[in-house]
Design a protein around this motif. Structure first.
Motif: not given
Length: 354
Positions: A135-159
């Motif tokens: 079957m097909a699906a999208f994953s959804g997104a929690l990190a997408w607003p931060y895909f471009y690292p500006w301002p610098q992403r806090p350590a551990g945010l994406v993880e």
């Protein structure tokens, strides 16, 4: 090798309120009339199927399959793209994605997510009852607003975002395993799983879950300027579904990949009907055939210019012309000398000539 199945058509972009697009029987007959052999059905489209019944009733699923067959098509897969999107929504997108949920859940992210998870489980169950193994699906997104690292992403945010995404999907993938169904995540901008690296980050947190697969749509890779041919070689074992959708990327001195907030028709990168863009489908079909892809080639119509019905009709012919009917013998069999092992040894200087 095996011959790719198709052509199939994803119905999502065609479902509407007027005939023949407003009910399952008419739309499947229309698809067959365009030249399609299969249809990919959105599981959340109530005028196409009753998901509650499909998840619980073998008789209902047998009837649905029979109606499709009478109209000349089969159901290729179910899609839960929109429900999958709601499994993980960053608060910045709450209002935008509320429209994907029933009206009584809007404004209540926790209840909306609970509903989406239940929808995915039902789609897994319905797929199994329909005799479908993916079957097909999208994953959804929690990190997408931060895909471009500006301002610098806090350590551990994406993880932390990917840890949570994996925690939400792990029970669903385990349920899919119990039912013999792969969940094929469409690798798509706007999702946390939007390229190979992010898919690998997800897999690493899922202990390489065997039911986590990809829906391969080269149009999304071309618009990211990702090598969609190399991608096939890298992820051959994880590609479970295939959307035939074209795209073109024509950067200028004014805009590039990000598109300058322009409408689709005015973007440097835009979707096109199959054959009207820049995707090398000849190589794609060859590679999928050589790697023994056992799924369907499904047209997803999204074009900034062409009428959808024209795109559907032309898309069926496009896929049919690109499917490679695999050979049952080698082209040089005519030169087979029929030698035996003793002859082989003699040819290597390891045996005696008679």
């Amino acid at each position: 090798m095996r011959t790719i199945k198709g052509p199939g058509l994803f119905l999502a972009q065609f479902i509407g309120d007027s005939a023949p697009f407003d009910n399952f029987d008419d739309i499947t007959a229309w698809a067959a009339g365009c030249g399609y052999l299969g249809v990919q059905v959105p599981s959340g489209a109530a005028n196409m199927l009753d998901l509650d019944q499909a998840a619980a009733s073998d008789a209902y699923c047998a009837d649905l399959k029979g109606r499709a067959a009478l109209n000349g098509v089969e159901i290729t897969e179910l899609s839960a793209h929109l429900q999958g999107q709601l499994v993980a929504v960053h608060p910045a997108f709450d209002d935008a994605f509320d429209g994907f949920a029933p009206a009584h859940l809007r404004g209540n992210p926790a209840a909306r997510q609970e509903w989406a998870v239940a929808q995915i489980r039902k789609t897994i169950d319905a797929s199994a009852r329909l005799g479908l193994d993916r079957m097909a699906a999208f994953s959804g997104a929690l990190a997408w607003p931060y895909f471009y690292p500006w301002p610098q992403r806090p350590a551990g945010l994406v993880e932390a975002a990917f840890d949570e995404l994996a925690a939400r999907w792990r029970p669903l993938l385990d349920h899919a395993e119990e039912n013999g169904v792969d969940i094929c995540f469409e690798i798509h901008p706007g999702e946390d799983l939007h390229d190979g690296v992010t898919f690998e980050m997800f897999l690493d947190r899922m202990n390489q879950h065997p039911r986590a697969k990809m829906l391969y749509d080269p149009s999304h890779y071309l618009l990211q300027q990702l090598d969609y041919i190399d991608h096939l070689d890298i992820y051959a074992e994880r590609i479970g579904m295939f959307h035939v959708k074209d795209a073109e990327f024509n950067p200028t001195g004014r805009q590039g990949v990000y598109g300058g907030y322009q409408s689709w028709v005015d973007r440097a990168g835009r979707f096109r009907s199959p054959g009207d863009g820049q995707v090398d489908f000849g190589t794609i079909f060859s590679k999928l055939t050589a790697m023994d892809f056992d799924g369907w080639a499904v047209v997803e119509w999204e074009c900034a210019l062409k009428h959808p019905e024209d795109g559907a009709r032309e898309g069926a012919a496009f896929v049919r012309d690109h499917i490679i009917r695999v050979t049952e013998r080698a082209f040089d069999d005519f030169a087979d000398s029929g030698v035996d092992q003793a002859a082989n040894l003699r040819m290597l200087g390891l045996g005696e000539r008679k």
